[in-house]
Design an enzyme around this catalytic site. Structure first.
Site, PDB file in Angstrom:
ATOM      1  N   HIS A  43       0.895  -1.054  -0.089  1.00 51.40           N
ATOM      2  CA  HIS A  43      -0.378   0.059  -0.037  1.00 51.40           C
ATOM      3  C   HIS A  43       1.215   0.766   0.499  1.00 51.40           C
ATOM      4  O   HIS A  43       0.912   1.846   0.431  1.00 51.40           O
ATOM      5  CB  HIS A  43      -0.853  -0.086   1.352  1.00 51.40           C
ATOM      6  CG  HIS A  43      -1.545   1.312   1.564  1.00 51.40           C
ATOM      7  ND1 HIS A  43      -3.718   1.133   1.644  1.00 51.40           N
ATOM      8  CD2 HIS A  43      -2.328   2.164   0.787  1.00 51.40           C
ATOM      9  CE1 HIS A  43      -3.945   2.157   1.358  1.00 51.40           C
ATOM     10  NE2 HIS A  43      -2.951   2.925   1.023  1.00 51.40           N
ATOM     11  N   GLU A  70      -2.740  -1.679  -2.989  1.00 48.42           N
ATOM     12  CA  GLU A  70      -4.002  -0.852  -2.620  1.00 48.42           C
ATOM     13  C   GLU A  70      -3.272  -0.034  -2.596  1.00 48.42           C
ATOM     14  O   GLU A  70      -1.847   0.721  -2.384  1.00 48.42           O
ATOM     15  CB  GLU A  70      -3.855  -1.960  -1.464  1.00 48.42           C
ATOM     16  CG  GLU A  70      -4.019  -2.956  -0.963  1.00 48.42           C
ATOM     17  CD  GLU A  70      -4.250  -2.679   0.268  1.00 48.42           C
ATOM     18  OE1 GLU A  70      -5.198  -3.967   1.368  1.00 48.42           O
ATOM     19  OE2 GLU A  70      -4.132  -2.116   1.477  1.00 48.42           O
ATOM     20  N   HIS A 190      -7.884  -5.774   7.351  1.00 47.08           N
ATOM     21  CA  HIS A 190      -8.133  -5.152   8.285  1.00 47.08           C
ATOM     22  C   HIS A 190      -8.250  -5.323   9.938  1.00 47.08           C
ATOM     23  O   HIS A 190      -9.331  -5.402   9.636  1.00 47.08           O
ATOM     24  CB  HIS A 190      -9.341  -3.278   8.052  1.00 47.08           C
ATOM     25  CG  HIS A 190      -8.026  -2.780   8.761  1.00 47.08           C
ATOM     26  ND1 HIS A 190      -7.070  -1.545   8.112  1.00 47.08           N
ATOM     27  CD2 HIS A 190      -7.961  -1.816  10.061  1.00 47.08           C
ATOM     28  CE1 HIS A 190      -6.509  -0.199   8.779  1.00 47.08           C
ATOM     29  NE2 HIS A 190      -7.062  -0.452   9.813  1.00 47.08           N
TER      30      HIS A 190
END
Length: 237
Positions: A43, A70, A190
């Protein structure tokens, strides 16, 4: 079996704390795959405080499983994704200064923007996934804009799990059921951990993939990276 994609952002954070190349991010990615990970997730953020844009380019050369990038689909991010062409791009609406992702997309409010981005990804042969909260209207909006997958934002699940696991999973079961009915594949991520992952997997139908970084890397400090990856995979059987 649900696939495990290991997010290696925290490895880059550790490396960047001292400069140099220790730990070696590229070697860690190779080792994660060798130890059983079915994907590598990164990410990159605009300030490159952990994963650097050049890291992403180097990782594309060596990742042999599924590469998932991401990020917020602003111009710099999209230029990188379209150059690297990972198997999957996960769109996350995090702000420039966000410490970590903390909410999913409003797929209704952002319908036009997301439709444009997803069309561009599809035209380049990249699977699209959208980070969303488990809200029926948002799931319906995701299907409308043409994404291939959704990624369920699971921090609220993880926070409530210790006190009321049945209530914590309820909205996610409903969201996943609806998503499948609408033809969407389902990812999640998450704050998933060894504590809460098995229950999530057992209750979420058609869960294709989980992306886990922070908890997995923290566990690896005590348990070792190879052992930890295997432990997480066992939760997904």
């Amino acid at each position: 079996m649900t696939r495990l994609s290991v997010n290696i952002n925290k490895i880059a954070t550790l490396r960047n704390a001292r400069g140099g190349n220790n730990p070696d991010l590229i070697q860690v990615a190779k080792d994660c795959e060798r130890f059983g990970a079915e994907g590598i997730t990164v990410h990159p953020r605009p300030d490159e405080r952990h994963i650097r844009y050049n890291d992403v380019i180097k990782l594309k050369e060596i990742v042999t499983t599924e590469f998932n990038i991401e990020g917020n689909p602003q111009d710099k991010f999209m230029n990188l994704v379209l150059m690297v062409k990972p198997e999957q791009a996960t769109l996350v609406p995090d702000g420039i200064n966000a410490i970590t992702s903390n909410a999913g997309w409003d797929t209704i409010k952002n319908e036009s923007f997301l439709t444009q981005i997803i069309t561009e990804l599809k035209n380049n042969g990249i699977r699209s996934s959208i980070f969303v909260d488990p809200i029926p209207e948002i799931i319906e909006g995701a299907a409308k804009i043409g994404t291939d997958r959704i990624e369920l934002y699971t921090e609220p699940y993880a926070a409530q799990y210790p006190s009321d696991k049945e209530q914590s999973i309820k909205s996610y079961v409903e969201a996943a059921t609806l998503a499948h009915e609408l033809g969407l594949e389902i990812n999640a991520g998450h704050d998933l951990s060894l504590e809460n992952l098995k229950y999530f997997k057992e209750n979420i139908p058609n869960l294709a993939e989980v992306s886990i970084g922070h908890a997995l890397i923290c566990d690896a400090i005590y348990l070792g990276l190879e052992n930890t990856i295997q432990l997480y995979k066992r939760q997904l059987i």
